[in-house]
Design an enzyme around this catalytic site. Structure first.
Site, PDB file in Angstrom:
ATOM      1  CB  CYS A  29     -34.009   1.239  40.931  1.00  0.00           C
ATOM      2  SG  CYS A  29     -34.368   2.996  40.751  1.00  0.00           S
ATOM      3  CG  LEU A  30     -36.098   1.685  34.995  1.00  0.00           C
ATOM      4  CD1 LEU A  30     -37.173   2.434  34.217  1.00  0.00           C
ATOM      5  CD2 LEU A  30     -35.506   0.565  34.171  1.00  0.00           C
ATOM      6  CG  HIS A  53     -39.140   1.383  43.503  1.00  0.00           C
ATOM      7  ND1 HIS A  53     -38.004   0.690  43.880  1.00  0.00           N
ATOM      8  CD2 HIS A  53     -38.740   2.256  42.529  1.00  0.00           C
ATOM      9  CE1 HIS A  53     -36.975   1.127  43.170  1.00  0.00           C
ATOM     10  NE2 HIS A  53     -37.400   2.069  42.336  1.00  0.00           N
ATOM     11  CD  GLU A  54     -41.319   3.911  40.171  1.00  0.00           C
ATOM     12  OE1 GLU A  54     -40.686   4.986  40.143  1.00  0.00           O
ATOM     13  OE2 GLU A  54     -40.824   2.842  39.785  1.00  0.00           O
ATOM     14  CG  HIS A  89     -37.753   6.871  42.587  1.00  0.00           C
ATOM     15  ND1 HIS A  89     -36.423   7.224  42.647  1.00  0.00           N
ATOM     16  CD2 HIS A  89     -37.785   5.625  42.048  1.00  0.00           C
ATOM     17  CE1 HIS A  89     -35.682   6.243  42.175  1.00  0.00           C
ATOM     18  NE2 HIS A  89     -36.484   5.251  41.810  1.00  0.00           N
TER      19      HIS A  89
END
Length: 170
Positions: free
Chosen positions: A92-93, A134-135, A138
């Site tokens: 993850c960024l 994943h996004e 978020h």
């Protein structure tokens, strides 16, 4: 314009984003900046909360910019269906340098709104499915570390707090 990526510890990452109600030129410019930021950071997906905008919006390109048609914009996405299970490494960024195995559905169907304001649905599998999930997590305030056992998650949080204290969590 490259946007600063929010790191773990910032409350915006654990807050559910608001629905996007206004698709205009300002949003289109912001989305362009999100793609530019994602490519610069060598990511394949980026959610608005990761660049400090608490909205239900993410961009992705699992080709990492190698294919022009790989760019996907998802505004107010909804997971319609999931199939199968697969365990694979995920990063993850907002958690630079941290990777671990996460079990997620192998195939996902998602419904979203595009930059023109039109609803669309698509099916993704493999890395694309992992990215969508994943996004979507978020924008709903869920972080990928929540897939770790409580013990591993606690150890990771302590490691990050130490890095923050030492000024190494930039």
């Amino acid at each position: 314009m490259i946007l600063p990526i929010v790191k773990y510890g910032d409350p915006v990452l654990q807050k559910e984003g608001e629905e996007v109600n206004n698709i205009d030129g300002k949003l289109a410019e912001f989305i362009g900046n999100m793609f530019e930021t994602m490519y610069e950071a060598k990511g394949v997906g980026l959610a608005a909360p990761q660049v400090a905008l608490s909205k239900k919006l993410f961009v992705m390109d699992v080709s990492a910019g190698k294919e022009g048609k790989g760019r996907i914009i998802c505004i107010n996405p909804q997971i319609v269906e999931t199939k199968g299970k697969i365990v694979s490494e995920e990063g993850c960024l907002s958690f630079p340098g941290i990777y671990f195995e996460v079990e997620r559905p192998e195939i996902v169907t998602v419904s979203a709104i595009d930059i023109e304001g039109k609803e669309f649905t698509f099916e993704a599998e493999g890395l694309a499915a992992r990215c969508v999930l994943h996004e979507t997590d978020h924008i709903n305030g869920k972080l990928f570390i929540e897939f770790l056992s409580p013990l591993k998650r606690d150890l990771l949080k302590r490691k990050i707090k130490k890095k923050i204290k030492l000024g190494e969590w930039q």
